[in-house]
Scaffold this motif. Structure first.
Motif, PDB file in Angstrom:
ATOM      1  N   THR A   1       2.943 -24.417 -26.335  1.00  0.00           N
ATOM      2  CA  THR A   1       1.939 -24.334 -27.415  1.00  0.00           C
ATOM      3  C   THR A   1       2.528 -24.467 -28.808  1.00  0.00           C
ATOM      4  OG1 THR A   1       2.101 -21.920 -27.483  1.00  0.00           O
ATOM      5  CG2 THR A   1       0.476 -22.876 -25.979  1.00  0.00           C
ATOM      6  N   GLY A   2       3.839 -24.648 -28.918  1.00  0.00           N
ATOM      7  CA  GLY A   2       4.450 -24.745 -30.244  1.00  0.00           C
ATOM      8  C   GLY A   2       4.384 -23.408 -30.973  1.00  0.00           C
ATOM      9  N   THR A   3       3.788 -23.423 -32.153  1.00  0.00           N
ATOM     10  CA  THR A   3       3.710 -22.198 -32.958  1.00  0.00           C
ATOM     11  C   THR A   3       2.474 -21.367 -32.633  1.00  0.00           C
ATOM     12  OG1 THR A   3       2.554 -23.416 -34.720  1.00  0.00           O
ATOM     13  CG2 THR A   3       4.960 -23.264 -34.869  1.00  0.00           C
ATOM     14  N   LEU A   4       1.602 -21.884 -31.779  1.00  0.00           N
ATOM     15  CA  LEU A   4       0.371 -21.170 -31.447  1.00  0.00           C
ATOM     16  C   LEU A   4       0.680 -20.024 -30.480  1.00  0.00           C
ATOM     17  CD1 LEU A   4      -2.549 -21.665 -32.386  1.00  0.00           C
ATOM     18  CD2 LEU A   4      -2.967 -22.840 -30.237  1.00  0.00           C
ATOM     19  N   ALA A   5       0.307 -18.786 -30.892  1.00  0.00           N
ATOM     20  CA  ALA A   5       0.605 -17.611 -30.073  1.00  0.00           C
ATOM     21  C   ALA A   5      -0.299 -17.556 -28.846  1.00  0.00           C
ATOM     22  CB  ALA A   5       0.431 -16.335 -30.899  1.00  0.00           C
ATOM     23  N   VAL A   6       0.210 -16.935 -27.785  1.00  0.00           N
ATOM     24  CA  VAL A   6      -0.574 -16.715 -26.571  1.00  0.00           C
ATOM     25  C   VAL A   6      -0.561 -15.207 -26.279  1.00  0.00           C
ATOM     26  CG1 VAL A   6      -0.792 -17.147 -24.098  1.00  0.00           C
ATOM     27  CG2 VAL A   6      -0.032 -18.981 -25.626  1.00  0.00           C
ATOM     28  N   THR A   7      -1.741 -14.614 -26.274  1.00  0.00           N
ATOM     29  CA  THR A   7      -1.873 -13.193 -25.946  1.00  0.00           C
ATOM     30  C   THR A   7      -3.050 -13.022 -24.994  1.00  0.00           C
ATOM     31  OG1 THR A   7      -3.350 -12.757 -27.827  1.00  0.00           O
ATOM     32  CG2 THR A   7      -0.978 -12.476 -28.204  1.00  0.00           C
ATOM     33  N   ALA A   8      -3.207 -11.794 -24.481  1.00  0.00           N
ATOM     34  CA  ALA A   8      -4.299 -11.522 -23.545  1.00  0.00           C
ATOM     35  C   ALA A   8      -4.892 -10.149 -23.824  1.00  0.00           C
ATOM     36  CB  ALA A   8      -3.802 -11.602 -22.106  1.00  0.00           C
ATOM     37  N   SER A   9      -6.173 -10.029 -23.549  1.00  0.00           N
ATOM     38  CA  SER A   9      -6.856  -8.738 -23.559  1.00  0.00           C
ATOM     39  C   SER A   9      -7.044  -8.310 -22.106  1.00  0.00           C
ATOM     40  CB  SER A   9      -8.206  -8.851 -24.251  1.00  0.00           C
ATOM     41  OG  SER A   9      -8.041  -9.245 -25.606  1.00  0.00           O
TER      42      SER A   9
ATOM     43  N   ASN B   1      -5.576  -8.636 -27.663  1.00  0.00           N
ATOM     44  CA  ASN B   1      -4.152  -8.363 -27.440  1.00  0.00           C
ATOM     45  C   ASN B   1      -3.922  -6.875 -27.190  1.00  0.00           C
ATOM     46  OD1 ASN B   1      -1.387  -8.754 -27.239  1.00  0.00           O
ATOM     47  ND2 ASN B   1      -1.061  -8.653 -29.456  1.00  0.00           N
ATOM     48  N   ARG B   2      -4.768  -6.285 -26.370  1.00  0.00           N
ATOM     49  CA  ARG B   2      -4.673  -4.846 -26.099  1.00  0.00           C
ATOM     50  C   ARG B   2      -5.281  -4.509 -24.746  1.00  0.00           C
ATOM     51  NH1 ARG B   2      -6.969  -2.419 -31.064  1.00  0.00           N
ATOM     52  NH2 ARG B   2      -5.998  -4.292 -31.924  1.00  0.00           N
ATOM     53  N   VAL B   3      -5.123  -3.237 -24.353  1.00  0.00           N
ATOM     54  CA  VAL B   3      -5.611  -2.755 -23.054  1.00  0.00           C
ATOM     55  C   VAL B   3      -6.625  -1.643 -23.283  1.00  0.00           C
ATOM     56  CG1 VAL B   3      -4.964  -1.627 -20.885  1.00  0.00           C
ATOM     57  CG2 VAL B   3      -3.411  -3.309 -21.929  1.00  0.00           C
ATOM     58  N   VAL B   4      -7.743  -1.708 -22.552  1.00  0.00           N
ATOM     59  CA  VAL B   4      -8.732  -0.628 -22.550  1.00  0.00           C
ATOM     60  C   VAL B   4      -9.000  -0.276 -21.090  1.00  0.00           C
ATOM     61  CG1 VAL B   4     -11.099   0.052 -23.079  1.00  0.00           C
ATOM     62  CG2 VAL B   4      -9.794  -1.314 -24.728  1.00  0.00           C
ATOM     63  N   GLY B   5      -8.950   1.028 -20.764  1.00  0.00           N
ATOM     64  CA  GLY B   5      -9.153   1.437 -19.376  1.00  0.00           C
ATOM     65  C   GLY B   5     -10.056   2.648 -19.252  1.00  0.00           C
ATOM     66  N   SER B   6     -10.542   2.898 -18.031  1.00  0.00           N
ATOM     67  CA  SER B   6     -11.403   4.054 -17.786  1.00  0.00           C
ATOM     68  C   SER B   6     -11.329   4.437 -16.310  1.00  0.00           C
ATOM     69  CB  SER B   6     -12.848   3.744 -18.175  1.00  0.00           C
ATOM     70  OG  SER B   6     -13.379   2.714 -17.349  1.00  0.00           O
ATOM     71  N   GLN B   7     -11.779   5.643 -16.020  1.00  0.00           N
ATOM     72  CA  GLN B   7     -11.842   6.159 -14.653  1.00  0.00           C
ATOM     73  C   GLN B   7     -13.301   6.266 -14.248  1.00  0.00           C
ATOM     74  OE1 GLN B   7      -9.106   7.384 -12.626  1.00  0.00           O
ATOM     75  NE2 GLN B   7     -10.614   7.577 -10.982  1.00  0.00           N
ATOM     76  N   MET B   8     -13.662   5.608 -13.134  1.00  0.00           N
ATOM     77  CA  MET B   8     -15.028   5.733 -12.640  1.00  0.00           C
ATOM     78  C   MET B   8     -15.184   7.062 -11.905  1.00  0.00           C
ATOM     79  SD  MET B   8     -16.421   2.080 -11.277  1.00  0.00           S
ATOM     80  CE  MET B   8     -18.084   2.689 -11.264  1.00  0.00           C
TER      81      MET B   8
ATOM     82  N   HIS C   1      -8.451 -16.379 -27.385  1.00  0.00           N
ATOM     83  CA  HIS C   1      -8.597 -17.640 -28.133  1.00  0.00           C
ATOM     84  C   HIS C   1      -8.160 -18.858 -27.300  1.00  0.00           C
ATOM     85  CE1 HIS C   1      -9.394 -15.197 -31.640  1.00  0.00           C
ATOM     86  NE2 HIS C   1      -8.222 -14.612 -31.541  1.00  0.00           N
ATOM     87  N   PHE C   2      -8.495 -18.840 -26.019  1.00  0.00           N
ATOM     88  CA  PHE C   2      -8.073 -19.948 -25.155  1.00  0.00           C
ATOM     89  C   PHE C   2      -8.761 -21.256 -25.553  1.00  0.00           C
ATOM     90  CE2 PHE C   2      -8.290 -22.350 -21.087  1.00  0.00           C
ATOM     91  CZ  PHE C   2      -6.933 -22.537 -20.929  1.00  0.00           C
ATOM     92  N   LYS C   3      -9.987 -21.162 -26.007  1.00  0.00           N
ATOM     93  CA  LYS C   3     -10.706 -22.363 -26.447  1.00  0.00           C
ATOM     94  C   LYS C   3      -9.968 -23.046 -27.601  1.00  0.00           C
ATOM     95  CE  LYS C   3     -15.304 -23.837 -28.007  1.00  0.00           C
ATOM     96  NZ  LYS C   3     -14.881 -24.394 -29.304  1.00  0.00           N
ATOM     97  N   THR C   4      -9.338 -22.239 -28.468  1.00  0.00           N
ATOM     98  CA  THR C   4      -8.579 -22.805 -29.577  1.00  0.00           C
ATOM     99  C   THR C   4      -7.392 -23.619 -29.067  1.00  0.00           C
ATOM    100  OG1 THR C   4      -9.189 -20.919 -30.963  1.00  0.00           O
ATOM    101  CG2 THR C   4      -7.302 -22.226 -31.687  1.00  0.00           C
ATOM    102  N   ILE C   5      -6.739 -23.111 -28.009  1.00  0.00           N
ATOM    103  CA  ILE C   5      -5.612 -23.857 -27.427  1.00  0.00           C
ATOM    104  C   ILE C   5      -6.097 -25.203 -26.904  1.00  0.00           C
ATOM    105  CG2 ILE C   5      -3.925 -23.873 -25.537  1.00  0.00           C
ATOM    106  CD1 ILE C   5      -3.815 -20.803 -25.799  1.00  0.00           C
ATOM    107  N   ASN C   6      -7.209 -25.209 -26.178  1.00  0.00           N
ATOM    108  CA  ASN C   6      -7.758 -26.469 -25.653  1.00  0.00           C
ATOM    109  C   ASN C   6      -8.153 -27.419 -26.766  1.00  0.00           C
ATOM    110  OD1 ASN C   6      -7.520 -26.086 -22.878  1.00  0.00           O
ATOM    111  ND2 ASN C   6      -9.459 -24.993 -22.716  1.00  0.00           N
ATOM    112  N   ASP C   7      -8.806 -26.883 -27.806  1.00  0.00           N
ATOM    113  CA  ASP C   7      -9.329 -27.736 -28.880  1.00  0.00           C
ATOM    114  C   ASP C   7      -8.226 -28.254 -29.792  1.00  0.00           C
ATOM    115  OD1 ASP C   7     -11.794 -27.282 -27.849  1.00  0.00           O
ATOM    116  OD2 ASP C   7     -12.488 -25.922 -29.418  1.00  0.00           O
ATOM    117  N   LYS C   8      -7.275 -27.380 -30.158  1.00  0.00           N
ATOM    118  CA  LYS C   8      -6.236 -27.779 -31.102  1.00  0.00           C
ATOM    119  C   LYS C   8      -5.124 -28.591 -30.443  1.00  0.00           C
ATOM    120  CE  LYS C   8      -6.535 -24.365 -34.810  1.00  0.00           C
ATOM    121  NZ  LYS C   8      -5.777 -23.392 -35.643  1.00  0.00           N
ATOM    122  N   LEU C   9      -4.837 -28.288 -29.194  1.00  0.00           N
ATOM    123  CA  LEU C   9      -3.745 -28.980 -28.511  1.00  0.00           C
ATOM    124  C   LEU C   9      -4.316 -29.976 -27.511  1.00  0.00           C
ATOM    125  CD1 LEU C   9      -1.361 -25.899 -28.157  1.00  0.00           C
ATOM    126  CD2 LEU C   9      -1.335 -27.682 -29.902  1.00  0.00           C
TER     127      LEU C   9
END
Length: 564
Positions: free
Chosen positions: A515-523, A556-563, A441-449
């Protein structure tokens, strides 16, 4: 432009006066220089024979006295060069040429200024001259700040204080502190920035440097306002008013805008409008309001105030005026901001279709502007640094093309080459892993803040990634909010464990100052393989697919695989 130099009868600083301009205030202490005081002033005309002591003091004072008028500043810098050349003192000439380089930058001659700063920096290194070295680093920090390279700006600002001699005038130390404070603020280290600003205020009070005091209070108030520190911003705005009232000074346009922004934050939009209305009225009547670049900021602040008041017609009228002004002067950055303000106005009027269309145009123009700015920065950097001498003398500048200017991480070009080199050299069957990180939701950070807040988030995230990527792992920014950590020697189990810990660190970090109360997470998408089984493009493609899956299954999670 004919110049004369005088000792201000109030602060005793040597200042320049122009026959073409009628300055009735000292630019340092804002003391009265009106005609009734002329009997106490003994001017020396530029070009006349000056006593050596007077010339030396004049050059030292020119290093910390700021002239708002760009033409006057250019004339003063040329006079400084002429005076230093007449003394046949190479160090003084280098210092005078730095004053001139700063003037060039204010005139928009960025590449020329950068070349001169770099040349003088090299001279200072060769001659082991700490005074010139410190000053050249300070101006190079400003050069990179202008180019939007916060990492390099901060690096040079730190060097400028590192090399500054203990015997330096406190006012010059103040200049260096201002540069560092601005660089720290731009890098997202707001606490350290405010500490430097506070130290600078103490110097201003001790040396009666009224001009620098107002600049410092204004920067502190604006930063506090951006961070949402209501009480501190209100206190600083009141101090600006108190200082200007004490010295009977008219507030500059940028200072009035800062005060109006504080009033908006305090929920007083009507007071914000009243603060800036005299500026807008003067412009409408054809009067000179000072720096033309400050006016669109004022107009956009007034638009926001009218929106809060529900005065949509007045908001639209002000927005139209701002658009005409920016089109006339080619202020592309402000035109992008005007698009965003227009979409917000449409939304307030419940014209949602038009608001959506305008917001789409805003994002298109914003991306086009960023691309244009990147190209312009690249051209300037190429002019300044891509010479054989620069490549021979500075590893730092050789590496500039491999670094992302905002975060300081390696860029896509570097990490691609790094991965290719590893794949060519590693032994068959050796494991390695790619970790792709994308902010949620990085666009939300740019737009709201704001985009500035978004940039601060990216800088903070980059620091987390850089600290996490232990050699031979390498962190890089691929673009936008997408990052990569390449991990040679990691199998899938180790890569997933690393990615899960990284996801948790990002989630639990204290983002509230940014960001104040706005959470920051990553996928995060992870992919592991063995050397000889696939190429870089296929590895990144599968990791990207895993990242897409992480986004689609809740973020806000991790997905992985082996090629295989």
């Amino acid at each position: 432009m004919e110049l004369t130099f005088i000792h201000c009868p109030h602060c005793k600083i040597i200042i320049a006066r122009s026959s073409a301009k009628t300055e009735d205030r000292c630019p340092y202490c804002f003391g009265d220089l009106s005609s009734r005081l002329q009997a106490h002033i003994q001017p020396i005309a530029h070009g006349e024979s000056m006593p050596t002591d007077f010339t030396l003091t004049m050059l030292q004072h020119h290093e910390f006295v700021h002239y708002e008028d760009v033409e006057l500043a250019a004339a003063v810098s040329q006079a400084a060069v002429d005076a230093a050349a007449a003394l046949e003192d190479e160090e003084l000439l280098m210092r005078a040429q730095l004053i001139q380089a700063h003037s060039m930058m204010r005139q928009g001659r960025i590449a020329e200024a950068g070349l001169n700063m770099r040349r003088i920096n090299a001279w200072a290194i060769e001659h082991s001259n700490p005074t010139v070295l410190a000053s050249s680093h300070r101006l190079l920090s400003g050069f990179f700040f202008r180019l939007g390279d916060a990492h390099s700006a901060l690096e040079h600002a730190l060097h400028s204080l590192e090399y500054l001699p203990e015997t330096t005038f406190p006012q010059i130390r103040g200049k260096h502190l201002m540069t560092l404070a601005l660089a720290l603020d731009s890098s997202g280290d707001y606490e350290a920035s405010h500490q430097r600003f506070d130290e600078l205020l103490d110097i201003c009070l001790a040396t009666n440097h009224v001009q620098q005091m107002i600049y410092t209070l204004n920067n502190l108030a604006y930063s506090s306002c951006q961070l949402g520190y209501k009480d501190k911003a209100a206190e600083l705005a009141a101090k600006i008013r108190a200082v200007t009232d004490k010295h009977n000074i008219s507030l500059a346009v940028s200072q009035l805008d800062t005060i109006a922004r504080v009033e908006l934050m305090l929920g007083r939009p009507q007071v914000a409008v009243q603060t800036l209305l005299p500026v807008l009225d003067k412009h409408r009547s054809g009067g000179h309001v000072g720096d033309i670049y400050s006016l669109p900021d004022c107009q956009l602040t007034v638009v926001e105030a009218h929106l809060q008041l529900g005065s949509y017609r007045l908001a639209q009228e002000t927005l139209d005026e701002a658009r005409l002004l920016c089109e006339a002067y080619g202020l592309k950055g402000f035109l992008v901001k005007i698009r965003l303000a227009q979409s917000q106005l449409y939304a307030a009027e419940q014209r949602y279709k038009e608001a959506y269309e305008e917001h789409c145009r805003y994002h298109e123009d914003s991306e086009a502007l960023r691309s244009s700015e990147r190209e312009a920065r690249a051209r300037i950097l190429q002019t300044v640094f891509e010479t054989e001498e620069a490549r021979r003398t500075s590893e730092h500048y050789r590496e500039l093309s491999h670094r992302d200017p905002l975060t300081g991480l390696y860029n896509r070009r570097y990490i691609d080459a790094y991965m290719d080199r590893y794949l060519e050299q590693c032994e068959a069957g050796e494991e390695h892993t790619v970790v792709l990180i994308d902010l949620d939701h990085f666009k939300t950070i740019n737009d709201k803040l704001s985009h500035k807040t978004g940039d601060a988030v990216l800088v903070r995230l980059a620091k987390i990634l850089e600290a996490s990527a232990v050699e031979p792992a390498q962190a890089a920014r691929l673009g936008g909010e997408e990052f990569l950590i390449y991990c040679p020697g990691y199998n899938l189990e180790k890569g997933l464990d690393f990615a899960e810990r990284l996801c948790g660190i990002i989630r639990s970090a204290d983002w509230s100052p940014i960001t104040g109360t706005l959470a920051v997470t990553a996928s995060i998408g992870v992919c592991s393989t063995r050397c000889g089984q696939t190429d870089r493009a296929a590895l990144l493609s599968e990791a990207d697919g895993n990242l897409y899956q992480a986004k689609n299954t809740g973020r806000n999670r991790v997905v992985g695989s082996q090629m295989k």
